[in-house]
Design a protein around this motif. Structure first.
Motif, PDB file in Angstrom:
ATOM      1  N   SER A 250       0.796  -1.230   0.000  1.00 10.56           N
ATOM      2  CA  SER A 250       0.000   0.000   0.000  1.00 10.56           C
ATOM      3  C   SER A 250       0.837   1.293   0.000  1.00 10.56           C
ATOM      4  N   PRO A 251       2.026   1.347   0.687  1.00 13.72           N
ATOM      5  CA  PRO A 251       2.792   2.605   0.620  1.00 13.72           C
ATOM      6  C   PRO A 251       3.217   2.944  -0.813  1.00 13.72           C
TER       7      PRO A 251
ATOM      8  N   THR B  76       2.619   0.832   7.226  1.00 11.62           N
ATOM      9  CA  THR B  76       4.010   1.082   6.817  1.00 11.62           C
ATOM     10  C   THR B  76       4.903   0.035   7.466  1.00 11.62           C
TER      11      THR B  76
ATOM     12  N   GLY C 132       0.966   5.206  -2.272  1.00  8.59           N
ATOM     13  CA  GLY C 132       0.822   6.478  -1.556  1.00  8.59           C
ATOM     14  C   GLY C 132      -0.161   6.419  -0.399  1.00  8.59           C
ATOM     15  N   LEU C 133      -0.601   5.221  -0.012  1.00  6.42           N
ATOM     16  CA  LEU C 133      -1.535   5.101   1.108  1.00  6.42           C
ATOM     17  C   LEU C 133      -0.757   5.043   2.425  1.00  6.42           C
ATOM     18  N   ALA C 134      -1.353   5.580   3.482  1.00  3.85           N
ATOM     19  CA  ALA C 134      -0.638   5.608   4.767  1.00  3.85           C
ATOM     20  C   ALA C 134      -1.311   4.699   5.800  1.00  3.85           C
TER      21      ALA C 134
ATOM     22  N   GLU D 255       3.600  -0.402  11.222  1.00  8.62           N
ATOM     23  CA  GLU D 255       2.544   0.384  11.871  1.00  8.62           C
ATOM     24  C   GLU D 255       1.279   0.198  11.067  1.00  8.62           C
TER      25      GLU D 255
END
Ligand code: SF4
Ligand code: SF4
Length: 272
Positions: free
Chosen positions: A23-24, A32, A27-29, A39
């Motif tokens: 997902s990172p 991580t 660009g998704l937060a 996290e």
């Protein structure tokens, strides 16, 4: 045809895990990190074996690291430690696919003992104590696949390919069943977990469909052969493939500890 609802649910969770790891890149937060330390929506999570290696390797002790590892330990204790193997680990997904191919090819028919994973866990911990090097974090196919997804680090995938080749040609599911130290760690935890597979002896027709579906069939044998009311072995991955496979609904989810009844007799020796 038996509808494999647990198989579909498990596949969805495995794919969701891969999507979270990747997902990172989109660009998704939400998530991580990787499976060693991450996290999820701001909640820190740590692989307990990675924490143990850091601790034994003499690195600085950090309380928040301990708490994140304990959170993960608590979660997998409740669900059954090797639930990680059956539902979360990307290596499990890859080796499952390889196992299907192996069955079709009829190769790699040898089986190594399950207990080897406890020895590989001991070896990893001894090496880290002696050298300070977190061996498993460097060489683990779990880390390699996570890093391949997160950082596009593709070259180490050759090690994963070598494991898959060994599974295809030599012994079935050799990594997940017998070699993975993290599997060994979680199997020790799972032996005390409250969520187990229950067995209703009166419904069982001894067709053995569950054994054929189970990735670690040794854990089911005490129930089938001695009518034990629960699967207690820590190597049960709670994959629920046995529930999907059983046409008689003799297997179910069981919460809490059920002792083996004293009057249960061995059906192979002429019991009830
Ligand atoms: S006993 Fe059932 S849940 Fe446990 S590993 Fe075997 S198939 Fe999966
Ligand atoms: S699949 Fe069900 S009926 Fe068949 S042996 Fe296993 S528990 Fe018994």
């Amino acid at each position: 045809m038996n509808f494999k609802r647990w198989g579909i649910a498990r596949c969805a969770v495995q794919l969701l895990m891969i999507a979270l790891l990747a997902s990172p890149l989109a660009g998704l937060a939400i998530f991580t990190g990787n499976l060693a330390a991450a996290e999820l929506l701001g909640l820190p999570l740590a692989d307990p074996l990675a924490f143990l290696q850091a601790l034994l390797g003499g690195r600085v002790f950090v309380l928040s690291y301990l708490l994140s590892a304990l959170l993960v330990v608590g979660f997998y204790f409740l669900l059954g430690g090797r639930t990680f193997c059956g539902w979360v680990c990307p290596v499990g997904l890859v080796t499952e696919l390889a196992d299907r191919l192996r069955r079709k090819l009829g190769t790699g028919t040898q089986t190594l003992p399950l207990t080897l994973n406890r020895w590989s866990l001991a070896l990893v911990l001894l090496v880290v104590m002696a050298t300070g090097v977190p061996l498993f974090e460097l060489l683990s196919p779990i880390g390699i696949i996570s890093r391949a997804i997160v950082f596009a680090a593709l070259l180490p995938l050759l090690l994963v390919a070598a494991i898959l080749l060994m599974e295809l040609l030599v012994a079935r599911r050799v990594w997940c069943r017998s070699l993975c130290p993290l599997g060994g760690f979680y199997s020790l935890l799972a032996a005390f977990s409250p969520l187990r597979i229950g067995f209703v002896a009166d419904r069982c027709t001894h067709c053995n469909d569950c054994l054929k579906a189970c990735p670690v069939e040794e854990v089911l044998q005490p129930s089938l052969e001695l009518n034990h009311p629960q699967v207690v072995a820590g190597d049960c991955t709670r994959c629920m493939a046995c529930l999907d496979a059983c046409p008689a609904k003799a297997l179910k989810i069981s919460i809490g500890y059920q002792p083996v009844s004293r009057d249960v007799t061995d059906p192979l020796k002429g019991g009830r």
